[in-house]
Write a protein that holds these residues in place. Sequence first.
Motif, PDB file in Angstrom:
ATOM      1  N   LYS A  41      11.854  27.834 -11.970  1.00  0.00           N
ATOM      2  CA  LYS A  41      12.934  27.983 -11.564  1.00  0.00           C
ATOM      3  C   LYS A  41      13.929  26.797 -11.232  1.00  0.00           C
ATOM      4  N   SER A  42      13.002  26.452  -9.743  1.00  0.00           N
ATOM      5  CA  SER A  42      14.050  25.424  -9.153  1.00  0.00           C
ATOM      6  C   SER A  42      14.094  24.065  -9.811  1.00  0.00           C
ATOM      7  N   SER A  43      12.891  24.001 -10.300  1.00  0.00           N
ATOM      8  CA  SER A  43      12.991  22.774 -11.355  1.00  0.00           C
ATOM      9  C   SER A  43      14.094  22.972 -12.583  1.00  0.00           C
ATOM     10  N   ALA A 161      22.756  29.696  -6.762  1.00  0.00           N
ATOM     11  CA  ALA A 161      21.891  30.166  -5.878  1.00  0.00           C
ATOM     12  C   ALA A 161      20.309  30.092  -5.987  1.00  0.00           C
ATOM     13  N   ASP A 162      20.326  29.326  -5.003  1.00  0.00           N
ATOM     14  CA  ASP A 162      18.025  29.498  -5.032  1.00  0.00           C
ATOM     15  C   ASP A 162      17.454  30.006  -3.857  1.00  0.00           C
ATOM     16  N   GLU A 163      17.679  31.229  -4.963  1.00  0.00           N
ATOM     17  CA  GLU A 163      17.039  32.139  -3.269  1.00  0.00           C
ATOM     18  C   GLU A 163      17.820  32.097  -2.437  1.00  0.00           C
ATOM     19  N   PRO A 164      19.245  32.723  -2.480  1.00  0.00           N
ATOM     20  CA  PRO A 164      19.608  33.087  -1.394  1.00  0.00           C
ATOM     21  C   PRO A 164      19.675  34.512  -0.403  1.00  0.00           C
TER      22      PRO A 164
END
Lengths: 230, 301
Positions: A41-43, A161-164
């Motif tokens: 996901k972050s990638s 948004a990354d795991e906000p």
Amino acid sequence: MIDLIDVSFQYGNGTEALHNVNLRVNQGEFAFVVGSSGAGKSSLLKLLLRETVATSGQVIVNGFNLNKLKNRQIPKFRRSLGVVFQDFRLIPDMTVYENVAFAMRVTDQSNKAIRKNVPEVLEMMNLSDKAKQHPYELSGGEQQRVSLARALINHPPLIIADEPTGNIDPEFSYEIVEMLEQINKQAGTTILMVTHEHEMVKFFGGRTINIEEGRVVFDDYIIGGANESE
Amino acid sequence: MRASSMRYLMGNGFKNLWHNRLMTIASVGTLVACLLIVGVAVLFSLNVDSMVEYVGEQNELVVFMDVGTSDEQLAQMESQLGHVEGLGEIDFVSSDEAMQTIVDRYLDGDAGLLEGMDDDFMPASFRCQITDPENAAALKAQIEELDNVDNVQAPTEITDTLVQLRHMINIFGGAIIVALTIVSLVIITNTIRASVFTRRKEISIMKYVGATNTFIRIPFVVEGIVLGLLSAGIAFLLVWGGYNIFLDVIREESTSLMANVINQVMPFSQLAAPVLGCFLIAGISVGCIGSVFSMRGYLKV
Ligand SMILES: Nc1ncnc2c1ncn2[C@@H]1O[C@H](COP(=O)(O)OP(=O)(O)OP(=O)(O)O)[C@@H](O)[C@H]1O
Ligand SMILES: [Mg+2]
């Protein structure tokens, strides 16, 4: 808005984080991205933010072809989107107001525009009374709202948004997602939100993209629990 | 870029300096020391240059002609010497004048002792000033080749020593300047790197919100330039004061024998502009280059 065509991505050490991903998110959509830890996901977000470039395939965001983007065009591209991180990334020695204004200051905008836009967006995020406080004086939820205000300040058409809600108590997590939904509905801002809180996705529903082992294994609309209970 | 942005970024540069003030003081101190050493070397070298020039002015070649050279040939010689490059004023001393000098100086004016000797017992000569003492040896060789020249006398040893001294100072001075430039660059780079490190979070946020690299760099370049300017200013004042004290001391101590040489020591007013200029250029360029070095690796993402 976001268009990934046959995208694969490999880290320098050989780890293949994404494999043949095809994904399209249209203007005005709200999509959750879910998947287990290490799924990629972050990638994916790193590719969308042009922190890295795809090993193969095409990544197009806000009309910018990120494979072909020259280094000096990156600032212009980044101004077309807002980013929110799990760890807020606020500057501790700046007040809430300054943290939000910072995004305008460093992109060469006038003092006049800053004085107009910052109070507006703080008002929108219910932060007007916190303007003079520092991040450490705020709750996690409030800090994330400041970070959201900063992402919104330049009215970008896309928020990533990354795991906000990863560092926020559950009760405030929902508040953050509600705000994102509100922004999505009111301004037509496209929102891509990574999370691994399945409960929350089930609660809100909507388009959900599930990534596992670097592949898209599910991409469809699910019905929110909130709607069911009504 | 807007003026307000520029002011904001410059303000950040000053804030960095204040925030890391211990580092600032330490690096200004070191830079001042480096500049002082360079300054002393430069002043020393300028003064030796001026002395070499002075000694050069005192320098002359004496061209002794063959005994019995005709007036015509002498006139021809004079015009030939006039065309030799590197010679200043030329004085002709005729055979009679030379004789008269000997009579006056050694025989108490009594020419009787020399009775019966040839009129041109003493050779005619030309006293030629040399514009650049470094050429003395070459000129001597060149003129000795000319017709009717018996020999040429030149105080080449003194000039050689001075010229060698000058060469050595230039080489040493150059080496010192290179070494200290590297030291200064390392110091400035480390100082600014500390600021960059303190602000790494801001830098990464700047990258995410779309700040250009120029925007990210300016505060640190300002920091480097201010460090350089501050050091240049302080070093200049110290050199100024120190030089004048040095002048006072040697003037008091000097014997009359040294007086002539000491008068060749340049007054500071004559040196102020080049010294300040050098310091400012050195300070600003070291500051700029140092700040660029210190940003390496932080502009990615
Ligand atoms: N900088 C890196 N260098 C090498 N491999 C990496 C790097 N970052 C991540 N990876 C690897 O790439 C794969 C995908 O990682 P990624 O961070 O995208 O997962 P994720 O879905 O965000 O996980 P999480 O939910 O834990 O945040 C993993 O196997 C991970 O180990
Ligand atoms: Mg992740």
